[in-house]
Design a protein around this motif. Structure first.
Motif, PDB file in Angstrom:
ATOM      1  N   UNK A  74       1.106   2.282 -14.118  1.00 15.43           N
ATOM      2  CA  UNK A  74       0.595   2.248 -12.751  1.00 15.43           C
ATOM      3  C   UNK A  74      -0.787   1.595 -12.723  1.00 15.43           C
ATOM      4  N   UNK A  75      -1.640   1.951 -13.663  1.00 11.37           N
ATOM      5  CA  UNK A  75      -2.984   1.372 -13.709  1.00 11.37           C
ATOM      6  C   UNK A  75      -2.970  -0.130 -13.919  1.00 11.37           C
ATOM      7  N   UNK A  76      -2.157  -0.600 -14.842  1.00 11.23           N
ATOM      8  CA  UNK A  76      -2.104  -2.040 -15.118  1.00 11.23           C
ATOM      9  C   UNK A  76      -1.528  -2.818 -13.942  1.00 11.23           C
ATOM     10  N   UNK A  77      -0.492  -2.295 -13.327  1.00 14.91           N
ATOM     11  CA  UNK A  77       0.083  -3.001 -12.188  1.00 14.91           C
ATOM     12  C   UNK A  77      -0.846  -2.962 -10.982  1.00 14.91           C
ATOM     13  N   UNK A  78      -1.541  -1.875 -10.818  1.00 16.69           N
ATOM     14  CA  UNK A  78      -2.513  -1.783  -9.727  1.00 16.69           C
ATOM     15  C   UNK A  78      -3.631  -2.802  -9.932  1.00 16.69           C
ATOM     16  N   UNK A  79      -4.116  -2.925 -11.153  1.00 15.93           N
ATOM     17  CA  UNK A  79      -5.137  -3.932 -11.456  1.00 15.93           C
ATOM     18  C   UNK A  79      -4.627  -5.334 -11.175  1.00 15.93           C
ATOM     19  N   UNK A  80      -3.387  -5.598 -11.546  1.00 10.17           N
ATOM     20  CA  UNK A  80      -2.775  -6.900 -11.274  1.00 10.17           C
ATOM     21  C   UNK A  80      -2.761  -7.178  -9.767  1.00 10.17           C
ATOM     22  N   UNK A  81      -2.321  -6.192  -8.995  1.00  6.37           N
ATOM     23  CA  UNK A  81      -2.264  -6.359  -7.541  1.00  6.37           C
ATOM     24  C   UNK A  81      -3.655  -6.623  -6.960  1.00  6.37           C
ATOM     25  N   UNK A  82      -4.651  -5.928  -7.461  1.00  6.92           N
ATOM     26  CA  UNK A  82      -6.013  -6.127  -6.977  1.00  6.92           C
ATOM     27  C   UNK A  82      -6.517  -7.533  -7.300  1.00  6.92           C
ATOM     28  N   UNK A  83      -6.222  -8.010  -8.506  1.00  7.92           N
ATOM     29  CA  UNK A  83      -6.636  -9.366  -8.897  1.00  7.92           C
ATOM     30  C   UNK A  83      -5.933 -10.424  -8.035  1.00  7.92           C
TER      31      UNK A  83
ATOM     32  N   UNK B  91       7.142   6.848 -10.303  1.00  7.29           N
ATOM     33  CA  UNK B  91       5.810   6.263 -10.113  1.00  7.29           C
ATOM     34  C   UNK B  91       5.814   4.815 -10.610  1.00  7.29           C
ATOM     35  N   UNK B  92       6.427   4.592 -11.759  1.00  5.92           N
ATOM     36  CA  UNK B  92       6.515   3.251 -12.325  1.00  5.92           C
ATOM     37  C   UNK B  92       7.419   2.360 -11.465  1.00  5.92           C
ATOM     38  N   UNK B  93       8.516   2.906 -11.029  1.00  4.42           N
ATOM     39  CA  UNK B  93       9.480   2.170 -10.205  1.00  4.42           C
ATOM     40  C   UNK B  93       8.815   1.646  -8.933  1.00  4.42           C
ATOM     41  N   UNK B  94       8.046   2.497  -8.252  1.00  6.23           N
ATOM     42  CA  UNK B  94       7.407   2.067  -7.013  1.00  6.23           C
ATOM     43  C   UNK B  94       6.321   1.030  -7.253  1.00  6.23           C
ATOM     44  N   UNK B  95       5.622   1.144  -8.365  1.00  5.60           N
ATOM     45  CA  UNK B  95       4.630   0.107  -8.679  1.00  5.60           C
ATOM     46  C   UNK B  95       5.311  -1.219  -8.999  1.00  5.60           C
ATOM     47  N   UNK B  96       6.419  -1.158  -9.708  1.00  5.88           N
ATOM     48  CA  UNK B  96       7.169  -2.386  -9.996  1.00  5.88           C
ATOM     49  C   UNK B  96       7.637  -3.023  -8.687  1.00  5.88           C
ATOM     50  N   UNK B  97       8.082  -2.208  -7.759  1.00 12.25           N
ATOM     51  CA  UNK B  97       8.505  -2.736  -6.462  1.00 12.25           C
ATOM     52  C   UNK B  97       7.344  -3.392  -5.726  1.00 12.25           C
ATOM     53  N   UNK B  98       6.159  -2.808  -5.810  1.00 14.11           N
ATOM     54  CA  UNK B  98       4.990  -3.393  -5.153  1.00 14.11           C
ATOM     55  C   UNK B  98       4.690  -4.778  -5.722  1.00 14.11           C
TER      56      UNK B  98
ATOM     57  N   UNK C  14      11.792  -7.251 -12.694  1.00 14.53           N
ATOM     58  CA  UNK C  14      10.469  -7.057 -13.280  1.00 14.53           C
ATOM     59  C   UNK C  14      10.414  -7.693 -14.666  1.00 14.53           C
ATOM     60  N   UNK C  15      11.425  -7.438 -15.486  1.00 12.65           N
ATOM     61  CA  UNK C  15      11.455  -8.019 -16.830  1.00 12.65           C
ATOM     62  C   UNK C  15      11.522  -9.547 -16.763  1.00 12.65           C
ATOM     63  N   UNK C  16      12.369 -10.063 -15.923  1.00  7.82           N
ATOM     64  CA  UNK C  16      12.562 -11.511 -15.841  1.00  7.82           C
ATOM     65  C   UNK C  16      11.305 -12.234 -15.365  1.00  7.82           C
ATOM     66  N   UNK C  17      10.680 -11.724 -14.325  1.00  7.26           N
ATOM     67  CA  UNK C  17       9.574 -12.441 -13.692  1.00  7.26           C
ATOM     68  C   UNK C  17       8.190 -12.071 -14.216  1.00  7.26           C
ATOM     69  N   UNK C  18       8.072 -10.927 -14.878  1.00  6.59           N
ATOM     70  CA  UNK C  18       6.739 -10.490 -15.272  1.00  6.59           C
ATOM     71  C   UNK C  18       6.575 -10.194 -16.756  1.00  6.59           C
TER      72      UNK C  18
ATOM     73  N   UNK D 210       0.833  -1.214   0.000  1.00  2.00           N
ATOM     74  CA  UNK D 210       0.000   0.000   0.000  1.00  2.00           C
ATOM     75  C   UNK D 210       0.866   1.262   0.000  1.00  2.00           C
ATOM     76  N   UNK D 211       1.974   1.241   0.728  1.00  7.56           N
ATOM     77  CA  UNK D 211       2.876   2.397   0.759  1.00  7.56           C
ATOM     78  C   UNK D 211       3.503   2.637  -0.612  1.00  7.56           C
ATOM     79  N   UNK D 212       3.912   1.565  -1.281  1.00  9.97           N
ATOM     80  CA  UNK D 212       4.463   1.708  -2.631  1.00  9.97           C
ATOM     81  C   UNK D 212       3.420   2.296  -3.579  1.00  9.97           C
ATOM     82  N   UNK D 213       2.192   1.814  -3.494  1.00  6.83           N
ATOM     83  CA  UNK D 213       1.119   2.320  -4.364  1.00  6.83           C
ATOM     84  C   UNK D 213       0.859   3.796  -4.073  1.00  6.83           C
ATOM     85  N   UNK D 214       0.787   4.151  -2.801  1.00  4.45           N
ATOM     86  CA  UNK D 214       0.545   5.552  -2.428  1.00  4.45           C
ATOM     87  C   UNK D 214       1.667   6.450  -2.945  1.00  4.45           C
ATOM     88  N   UNK D 215       2.886   5.974  -2.846  1.00  8.80           N
ATOM     89  CA  UNK D 215       4.013   6.775  -3.332  1.00  8.80           C
ATOM     90  C   UNK D 215       3.951   6.918  -4.845  1.00  8.80           C
TER      91      UNK D 215
END
Length: 130
Positions: free
Chosen positions: A115-124, A37-44, A63-67, A5-10
């Motif tokens: 950010x939107x796509x990674x946030x959706x992924x996290x929610x799913x 913004x992208x970096x913190x979402x990738x970290x999340x 991120x590239x290797x695993x996702x 949540x902190x990463x997303x907020x940042x």
């Protein structure tokens, strides 16, 4: 989940800062904040999967290797992150401004999409609303 949540907020805060910088005509700062913004979402996303990276390049590699290579995210998403990293370096470390208005607009649009796509992924993955 609190750290995620902190990463997303940042990330969301940095998107807002990028928008303000763009309006001010500070295209270098817009590029920088868009990247972060992208970096913190990738970290999340990495954290959700118990993956930790200790450097900017490490986050990109993981991120590239695993996702990206596994097809969880499209290659375009990976390219957005890499491009934002490269442009952030140019904007932050060159004496004369490298980033132009059109490019800053594109970087911010990419950051919003990323950010939107990674946030959706996290929610799913978690079933939580972020």
């Amino acid at each position: 989940m609190t750290e995620i949540r902190h990463f997303i907020a940042k990330a969301e805060k940095f998107l807002t800062t990028a928008e303000h910088a763009l309006r001010l005509g500070d295209y270098d700062s817009c590029a920088s904040r868009s990247y972060y913004a992208m970096f913190y979402m990738a970290q999340a996303v990495l954290l959700l999967n118990n993956l930790i990276a200790s450097s900017y390049r490490g986050v990109l590699r993981s991120f590239h290797q695993h996702f990206v290579k596994t097809g969880i995210f499209d290659r375009d998403i990976g390219k957005m992150l890499t491009n934002a990293y490269d442009r952030r370096l140019a904007g932050d470390y060159t004496i004369e401004s490298e980033i132009r208005q059109e490019e800053a607009n594109e970087l911010l649009a990419s950051a919003r999409k990323f950010v939107g796509q990674l946030k959706n992924y996290l929610q799913r993955q978690t079933g939580e609303e972020y």
